[in-house]
Structure formats: C-alpha cells, structure tokens
Design an enzyme around this catalytic site. Structure first.
Site, mmCIF file in Angstrom:
data_model
loop_
_atom_site.group_PDB
_atom_site.id
_atom_site.type_symbol
_atom_site.label_atom_id
_atom_site.label_comp_id
_atom_site.label_asym_id
_atom_site.label_seq_id
_atom_site.Cartn_x
_atom_site.Cartn_y
_atom_site.Cartn_z
ATOM 1 N N GLU A 122 0.852 -1.187 0.000
ATOM 2 C CA GLU A 122 0.000 0.000 0.000
ATOM 3 C C GLU A 122 0.887 1.236 0.000
ATOM 4 O O GLU A 122 1.903 1.280 0.707
ATOM 5 C CB GLU A 122 -0.915 -0.008 1.220
ATOM 6 N N ILE A 123 0.529 2.223 -0.797
ATOM 7 C CA ILE A 123 1.371 3.405 -0.936
ATOM 8 C C ILE A 123 1.020 4.495 0.065
ATOM 9 O O ILE A 123 1.821 5.379 0.341
ATOM 10 C CB ILE A 123 1.269 3.949 -2.384
ATOM 11 N N ASN A 157 5.994 1.583 -3.165
ATOM 12 C CA ASN A 157 5.430 1.893 -4.479
ATOM 13 C C ASN A 157 5.648 0.696 -5.385
ATOM 14 O O ASN A 157 6.758 0.468 -5.886
ATOM 15 C CB ASN A 157 6.105 3.139 -5.066
ATOM 16 N N ASP A 180 -7.209 2.734 -8.348
ATOM 17 C CA ASP A 180 -7.578 4.103 -8.696
ATOM 18 C C ASP A 180 -7.757 4.190 -10.207
ATOM 19 O O ASP A 180 -6.842 3.856 -10.968
ATOM 20 C CB ASP A 180 -6.478 5.062 -8.236
#
Length: 1063
Positions: A122-123, A157, A180
């Site tokens: 998860e970023i 990332n 996203d």
C-alpha cells in the site's frame, strides 16, 4: 474491598489486543505513484528480511510492527541470510495484494490458505499503519485465538520497486482490487495495470500463476483487459474454469470496496472481474515465433493486400482517365473555338485559368500520379524486405534505467521487458564510487568516495509495426519533398503522426520547437533584420569590394567579404544585396554575370558554416548530439571552416572554365530600350549624388549602367562629366524603381527634407499611387508640400507621364502615413489609391539612425562575445537583445513577427521529430551500422567520407537543417563502431576525448551547408539562378567538380585541425 489481582491484568490484556479504528487512520484516497520516492527500499530481494514480517514461520520471535512508514520504519542495512530472504527454504511470499487498501482481502484469504505467505503493498502511509496494527491485533488474539500469522503489509510503491522485493517467478497469485481509475487522459500512465508494468508482473510471477483484477468502473476494466490481452505473457482464464476458486468470492465480496458497492442497494454497481494466467515462456528454439510474429503477419497479409489495392486503384484510375480524356479535350477545343479572345491567347492554359474548378477525377489524377504510386510500391517492397530478411538485432536500440541499485535488479528489469536483449553482448551494469565533485571515481568505495553512480543499460528491440510504418512513411515523405511539396508540411506532419501513434511521445514531437537552439534561431532573424536595416552591411560591403579593374581581382574580392559576413549575418540578405553590385561589375569587366553569381552563392554557403550563428543548420547540429559527448561552442568550426573556405576559393577559381550560364540571353541594346519605353507609363524622379558617397567621381556611363540594372529603373540621364557632389540624375522609373534607387546609399531623392518631415515612424509610411479626383483642391497648381503634409499626411514625389502641374485624373506617386489613407479628406482628394508593397523608407541617414546603428552593432558584438565565453546561452542572450531592440524603438514588434521565418522553424522541428522516430524504431541505428559496414573496409577515411557523402546527397533535395537533424543522432553510433569490439573504454567513455563525434559533426555541418550540385538545396542558389542565367545542368557541371574537391579538402582539414590539433 480491594480488587482481585487478576482484574488489572485482564483489562490491560484486553486493551492491548483492541483492533484499530478506521476513523483514526483516514487519508485521501488518491496518491501520485509517479512522484519521487524518498523512503527507503531494499536494493534487491537479498536485502529483505521476511522473518520480520512473518516471525512465526521463521524464528518465532515476538511480533513487531515494521511497515516502512514514519511511525513504524524498516531499515534495509545489508544482505540477509538466505534462510530469511527467501532465497532458500520453503517459506516465501506467494500471494501479493497490490494496493491492499484496508486489508479486507488479506483478512479473508488468510484462513483459507494458512500455509501461503501473503503480503499487501500500500502506498498510503496512514492506511498502511491501520492494516499493520490490524494484523498485529489479530495475531495477538483480538478475535479469540491468535491468527493471521501468514499475512503482512509494507508501505512501498509497487509500480517502481516490485523487483526489489521479489525474485523471478516467486509469486503464484497477484490481486489488483478496485485500483484508482485515474479518469483523466493525462493521468492514464498512473494506472497500476499497463502493458509496460505487466512485464514487471510477469517477471515476479511463476509460470501458470494467476493475476486477478476487479473494479466497478467499466472503462478501467476494459483498459486492464486490453493491456493483459495484448501482452504476450498473459492469457485470459474463463471464469468457468475457476469455479470453486476461493479467491473469486473473496475478491468480489470481502474487500472494503466490494462491500461498499454492494451496500449501495439499487444504486450499486456491477463488479467487473477478470483473471489472467502467466503463461510459460517459450524455449530458446521458439524465440523466433515471438520476435517475428508481427513481421510475418505484415509480410503475409497486410503488405500484399496494400500492394494489390494500390495496383487495382492505379488500373481503375488509368481506365477512368482514358475514358474521360477525349471528352475533356473536346470540351476545351469547343471553348477555344467559341471565344476569339482565347483564340488570340493561343494556349489551352487560358481555359484552366478561367475555369479553376476541377472535377473529382482531375483531383485524383493530380494527387495519385504514376510516380507517387511507384514510390509507394517501392516503399512497401522495402518494408517487406526489411520485415522478412533483415537481422532483427541490427535494429536494437540502447535503453538506460535509473534508480537501479544492483545488477540483479537491473537484470530483473531487463528480463521483464519481452523485447529486451539481456545477454552479455547487450547487457551492462556498472557501479562507480566518486567524490562529491564527480572527478575522482573508481569501482571500489574508499573514504573520499561519498557519491555512488549506477549505470544499468541493455538493448531493446522496437516493435515491428513501428519499424515498418516509419520506414515506409519516411521514404514516401522524402519523395514528396523532392517532388516539390512543402518540406515543413511533410516533416512536421509526419512528426505529429508519429506522436499520435505512440512511436514517439507527444513531448518528443514538439521537442524541436522547444529546443533552445531553435528558439535562438528564431530570435536571430529579427536581430539580423535590424542589423540589415541600419545600412551597415552596404557600407561594409562597399569598403571591402572597392572598384576592381580585372576579373580575377573582382572574383577574390567578392568571395572573401561575402564569406566573412555570412559567418555572422544572414547569407540570404548578403546575397540579395550583392547581386546588383556583381551584375554591374560584370558589365564593367566585360563578362557575363553568370561567371560571378554562382561562386557568390557558394561563398555565402561556405562562410555560413564557420560559426554557430552563421546558418540555421549549425544550431541544429549542436542539439543533434548528446551534450555529454560534445557541446559545440561559438567558434568551434571557425579554424577548420576558414581554412576550408580559403582552399575552396582556390578550387572555385581553377574550375571557372567549367562554369557557364546556358540560359543566359543577349541583353537588349540601349537603343532598343529607349525606343520601347513609353514615358507616359513611368514617373520622372530626380536623385542627387550624396556628398562623400560612393558615386562621387564615378564615370557617368558606369553609373547609368549600374542604376539601369535595378528593378523598375528604365532610363537614367546623367551629366557628361564625372559625377560630383549633389550632381543631378534624372530617372525614368516605375513605382518599384523608386524603391530600388532609394536603397542606394550614395544617392538621395529630391524633396528629401519634405519626406523626412512626415515623421520618424517610418514603418507606417508607404508609397501610394493615387488618382486625383475632379474635386481635388490641389489641381492646376504647384504642390504645396506643407499643406499636403498637414492635411493628408503625404508628400508628392512625381506625376505619372509628365512633370507639369497636376490635373484631374492624373496618377500621383506619394509617400503617406497609413493612418491618413482612407480618411474622409483623403477620399475627397483621391478617387483610387493603391499601395506599393514593401515600400516603407529605409531607416538611415538621420542622427537617430546613426545612434541606432551604433547601438545595434555594439549589441551584436556583446552577444557574440557573451555566447563565445559561455556567459549566457544563445537563446537567452538573443531574447534579451530583441527585448532591448523593441523597448528602444530600434525595431517594432510587428517587424519581429514579420521577420521570424516560420517555415524554417517548422522544417527544423519536423525533421527533429522524424529523427527521433528513426532512433526510436532502430532505423537510424540500422542505417548507421550498414553505412559503417560499407565504409569500414576503406578504413577511417572511408567512414569520414561516408558521413560527408550522405549529408551532401540529402542536401541536394532537402533543407540542410533537416539533413543535420536526421543524420546527427547517428554520429555517436558510427563513432563507436570505429572502436574495437572488446574496447569498452573506447566505446563508453573516451569518445569525446578522441574527438570522434566532434570531427564527425564538423564534417556533417560542412557537407550539409555546402550544396553545390543542385539549386534546390540552398536558397541562395535559387536567388542567383535567374540573374546568372543558369539551368539545373549548369549547377551540376560546375558544382560537381567543386563538391568533389570540397569533400577531399573537408575530410583532410577536419582530420588535421579537429582530430590531431584538437581545434
């Protein structure tokens, strides 16, 4: 009563295992994955300690949070033992949830696959902290017994650092749940699934591994499906085959986004799910299937179909033309027979001029000529030949990757690209340790080495269809340019098409316009015009030329100043100014103008290649090679260019017996001229010899011959004695003749004082031919100059056909301010008015003009000095200079726009885009290697000659700036080819020191800037063609000999001054 001892401990234990609340970890949903990543990450999978994330599967140490966040950091200090970094042992991460969000999928899959280690990436910082604490709470027994020991989470990332965590073929399943969508077109590159990223995912996935992606956005689903279907290492798995797969239900029901979609009730969305399998790579014996699949498809289907279509279209077009040709001729014949005026015209072209509307068939006939169809067929044949028979490795292009910390990661990145060549011959990784200033570097670290430089490079094969498309379109485009179509239209159009198709990026398509050299060139145009406007060129040329009495003296005195001025100023302006002077010389010396005008053009071309601003192609050359290899400065070309000019002048003189003007006609005699003149159609205007000017003391007959050669001058009456100060010359001229005579510095027009009284805004003043109306107030009386200036803003110069007082219907030649023309009073005085084009008076002769002349010339000298010493960039210095010219009223903004040559700039920009496309598809690399292979049997001299020959050949038909932009990027490849195969030092680091690129670029500039065999390659050749009476064959006959001698001298001089003396 005291509480039981166990009560506090029970409350404490319960507080420790309380699950975190989402409300305490809220963070905005969107994050830019392309921004710079400042947090730590492992250099390679060997640096990852998985026992920290899954302690119960390794050493059973206490669970602790290390999430790579600011609150729970991780330190990757060095290589971890193989038992803990996944290199050895049975415990390796097999499931990966990319963009795990709040961890719903991990929580759901953990009990279903208790023996599989799962990781979420998860970023977002706060979300990662939440998932980490949630897992920690579950391991502590937040829901009863401890669980979820096989799941963990890391903040990182995944788009950038996935190969830094996982080894090749490690993962069995990858999940992309509700990523996203990045709806904006410009943000599509941020999407987590794309064709390029799938290569990275294919690298870390095991053969037969499964990739799941789910979303409630249909457009995003189609995007991800398309990317996976187009990738050669992934195949769609029908959902029917996965019936019973526990992951399907978890993806569509257990994640937070899936629950949100379902909880919307009747406003809910569909969840779109697709699964793709990572197929096993082909064996070495089957690699040709992957590499040549597209080529074979093109060769077997598309190109033959195109060829057949072209042939059928040509046959149908020829048949249609044959059927309608007779009808067209008959219609034209009847039209001519029925019109006596057309009969008298005697040409069929008159019919076309009177009837410009064409039929659809005629439009097709002009667009699809036999020559164009033949060239198109040749281009297709060439594309087929390359597709089927060319060695694919010859098109490989180099690719460098930044941010790679180890050779293993570099190899992983290379292996992830299906078109990359990762063998030892094409793969290179180097790590060097340097001091802060970057000077002291070595392969091993020491105390003073504080900076680490990493180089990761490998070769990549371009996509086959791109190679064929660029090759065919480039061949067709170059033919259209040779045929006479607009070069800027063809080149810039091709650049835009390549950008649209993705062959080059949109930024690369416009890179030529954004180049500092092109901007500097655009700003040099108004600067050169401002200098020309001062009249300093005429003065300088007059002083340097003098009055030679023999042909050979005149020949050399012409070449030297022209070449010297062309090195700093516009050679077009210089040649334009020199043509009437040279024609007058030829009359005086008794030779044809053709003996001098072609060498005049050649001298301007030679001088233009001696400095950075001498010609546009020099500025383009500076940007055409990598600045790390060579950066051209202002006078880099001056040493060898000057010697080359001097020797070439000698060759041009020796070759004069081969120079002829085949199209020259016998000039009419003076008597014939005088008899054919009709004075009523011309103006009689008096001019006076300016004191101290170049005409003082000149023989009157010579002055008459010089002035009569000017455009629009029909007759000149001069005194019979040598001209003195203020001697009167009565001239019979047309309107343009007044313009020609006013440009002569040694003469002044009558009534000059009245003309100056019109004001200093000379750019607003023009010559007008005005017909006097019957009610005019200036009829039947001498001109009242003051009244006409004050009321009409004009000054009369002459009356057409007579010298008496004006009458109604007479046509006056006046100079007027454009703001007065068309006003009510003007319309009362003049019935018809016509402006003479480009007739503004020159800005010379006054006190302000002399100050402006000194200021402009001084500013140009400062600009050259500053650019030479690299105190300022050319574009910046030129921009400041133009700003000062406008602010000081030395040059108007309208003239700035007018003098900037848009076609030249678009040609350079389009050629730059074509050059980038040739590089991106490997065609430039292929051409460079082939040309080098053909030239190498002749040694270094053969290679140097090949560069000159290629540039000179293209310049015969193309703009020299476009030629440099196309060939320039090939020079580095050709320079490296002269190094030995095992000489890595030569190939990578010593190119600049050895001067290979420097000398190759100098030869390219001199060759492209010297077009002697064709009038099409350089505009000055076209300018002298009419006055010299030349044909195309005259340029070939004289220019071929000069070009060959120039090539020999160029190769030798550049080798001497650049390769040996390093000048």
């Amino acid at each position: 009563m005291e509480p039981e001892p166990s009560a506090p401990s029970t409350v404490l234990a319960k507080s420790k295992i309380e699950k975190p609340k989402k409300a305490d970890f809220r963070q905005r949903a969107h994050c830019n994955p392309l921004c710079d990543w400042g947090d730590c990450y492992p250099a390679s999978p060997d640096h990852v300690d998985w026992s920290v994330h899954f302690p119960s599967f390794f050493d059973g140490s206490p669970d602790r949070l290390q999430l790579n966040t600011a609150e729970n950091p991780i330190e990757y200090l060095g290589v971890v033992p193989d038992a803990r970094n996944g290199k050895a042992g049975a415990h390796k991460v097999r499931f990966l949830d990319v963009g795990c969000g709040f961890g719903g999928l991990l929580m759901a899959l953990s009990p279903k696959f208790p023996d599989k280690l799962m990781l979420g990436m998860e970023i977002r910082e706060q979300v990662t902290n939440y998932v980490g604490k949630r897992i920690h709470a579950m391991r502590q027994g937040a829901e009863g017994s401890p669980s979820h020991h096989n799941v963990s989470v890391i903040r990182t990332n995944a788009m950038k650092f996935l190969p830094n965590y996982f080894r090749k073929g490690q993962l069995e399943k990858m999940f992309f749940c509700f990523p996203d969508p990045h709806f904006k077109r410009k943000n599509a590159r941020r999407r987590i699934i794309s064709y390029g990223l799938l290569s990275v995912y294919a690298y870390v996935m095991a053969p037969d591994g499964l990739l799941y992606h789910a979303t409630d956005v249909k457009d995003l689903h189609e995007w991800m499906d398309t990317a996976c279907e187009e990738h050669p290492l992934f195949r769609r798995v029908p959902l029917e085959e996965l019936e019973g797969d526990a992951c399907i239900e978890a993806v569509t029901s257990e994640t937070e986004e899936a629950k949100r979609v379902k909880n919307l009730g009747r406003f809910g969305h569909d969840v779109y799910l697709s699964v793709f399998r990572r197929i096993a790579p082909l064996s070495d014996g089957d690699e040709s299937v992957v590499e040549t699949l597209t080529h074979k498809r093109l060769g077997a289907v598309i190109y033959p179909a195109m060829t057949v279509a072209a042939v059928l279209f040509a046959v149908l077009l020829a048949t249609a033309l044959r059927n309608t040709e007779e009808q067209t001729v008959q219609r034209a014949r009847l039209t001519v027979q029925g019109n006596k005026l057309l009969q008298r015209a005697g040409t069929f072209h008159a019919v076309k001029q009177l009837n410009p509307e064409t039929t659809f068939l005629e439009d097709f006939k002009s667009a699809f000529t036999w020559k164009r169809l033949a060239v198109f067929a040749f281009a297709i044949f060439l594309g087929l030949t390359v597709a089927l028979f060319a060695d694919r490795h010859l098109f490989a292009i180099g690719k460098s990757v930044s941010g790679v910390a180890s050779a293993e990661v570099c190899q992983a990145v290379c292996s992830a690209d299906p078109l990359a060549l990762c063998d030892d011959a094409h793969f290179a990784f180097e790590k060097r340790y340097c001091t802060v200033d970057g000077k002291d570097c070595g392969v091993t670290a020491h105390e003073t080495s504080t900076t680490e430089f990493v180089s990761c490079s490998f070769s990549v094969l371009p996509q086959a269809w791109k190679v064929d498309f660029v090759l065919i379109s480039a061949v067709m485009g170059l033919y259209l340019i040779v045929e006479g179509m607009s070069a800027e239209l063809i080149l810039f159009g091709l650049s835009c098409i390549y950008g649209f198709l993705g062959i080059i990026t949109g930024d690369e398509a416009w890179a030529g316009i954004a180049s500092s050299s092109v901007i500097g060139l655009a700003l040099l145009f108004p600067i050169a015009s401002a200098i020309e406007e001062t009249g300093v060129l005429d003065t300088a040329v007059g002083v340097m030329l003098g009055s030679p009495q023999s042909f050979h003296v005149a020949f050399m005195r012409m070449l030297v100043p022209v070449a010297a001025l062309s090195a700093f100023l516009s050679n077009t302006a210089i040649v334009t100014m020199m043509i009437p002077i040279i024609v007058s010389w030829s009359r005086t010396l008794g030779v044809k103008p053709g003996k001098l005008l072609m060498p005049l053009s050649f001298a301007a071309q030679l001088g233009g290649s001696c400095t950075l601003i001498g010609s546009s192609h020099c500025l383009v050359a500076r940007d055409s090679v990598d600045k790390t290899l060579y950066k051209m400065t202002f006078f880099d070309l001056s040493y060898s260019g000057t010697i080359l000019c001097v020797i070439s002048f000698g060759f041009m003189a020796l070759a004069l017996p081969c120079l002829s003007s085949s199209a020259a006609q016998a000039e009419p005699s003076e008597q014939t001229d005088d008899k054919q003149m009709a004075p009523e159609n011309f103006y009689t205007v008096d001019f006076f010899v300016r004191p101290g000017g170049g005409y003082v003391g000149m023989d009157p007959e010579l002055a008459r011959l010089q002035l009569k050669r000017l455009p629009g001058v029909k007759y000149v009456q001069a005194p019979r004695v040598p001209l003195e100060d203020n001697a009167r010359l009565s001239c019979l001229v047309a309107d343009v003749g007044v313009l020609s005579l006013r440009q002569i510095r040694g003469l002044r027009i009558a009534h000059e004082a009245h003309l100056r009284a019109l004001g200093m805004e000379r750019e607003r003043r023009h010559l007008y031919e005005a017909c006097l109306s019957s009610g005019s107030r200036i009829l039947d009386a001498p001109f009242d100059f003051d009244a006409m200036r004050q009321a009409l803003g004009c000054c009369p110069i002459s009356i057409r056909g007579k010298e008496s007082v004006p009458q109604a219907g007479d046509i006056l030649l006046v100079e007027a301010d454009e703001r007065y023309v068309g006003e009510a009073l003007w319309e009362e005085e003049f019935s018809i008015t016509k402006m003479v084009p480009n007739s503004s008076p020159q800005r010379t002769g006054g006190v302000h003009d002399r100050v402006r002349c000194i200021s402009v010339c001084l500013g140009m000298a400062v600009l050259i000095f500053s650019v030479t010493l690299e105190l300022v960039r050319l574009s910046t210095g030129a921009g400041i200079f133009v700003l000062l010219l406008v602010l000081s009223n030395a040059f108007s903004m309208q003239n700035v726009y007018k003098t900037i040559k848009g076609p030249v700039l678009l040609t350079i920009a389009g050629a730059g885009g074509l050059s980038l496309a040739l590089q991106a598809t490997g065609i430039a690399m292929f051409a460079a290697k082939q040309m080098t292979a053909m030239a190498m049997p002749f040694g270094t001299v053969g290679l140097r000659t090949a560069v000159y020959f290629l540039a000179a050949s293209l310049s015969l038909f193309m703009n020299n700036s476009a030629t440099v932009a196309i060939i320039g990027p090939m020079l580095a490849t050709m320079a490296r080819s002269t190094c030995g195969a095992d000489d890595i030092e030569c190939q990578q680091t010593s190119i600049k020191a050895n001067g290979r690129v420097t000398s190759a670029l100098a030869r390219l500039v001199f060759a492209a800037g010297s077009c002697f065999m064709s009038p099409l390659g350089y505009q000055t050749n076209l300018m002298v063609m009419k006055d010299g009476g030349y044909t195309f064959g005259d340029f070939t006959k004289y220019g071929f000999l000069v070009q060959v001698l120039h090539m020999v001298v160029c190769v030798s001089v550049v080798s001497l001054f650049v390769d040996i003396f390093k000048l």
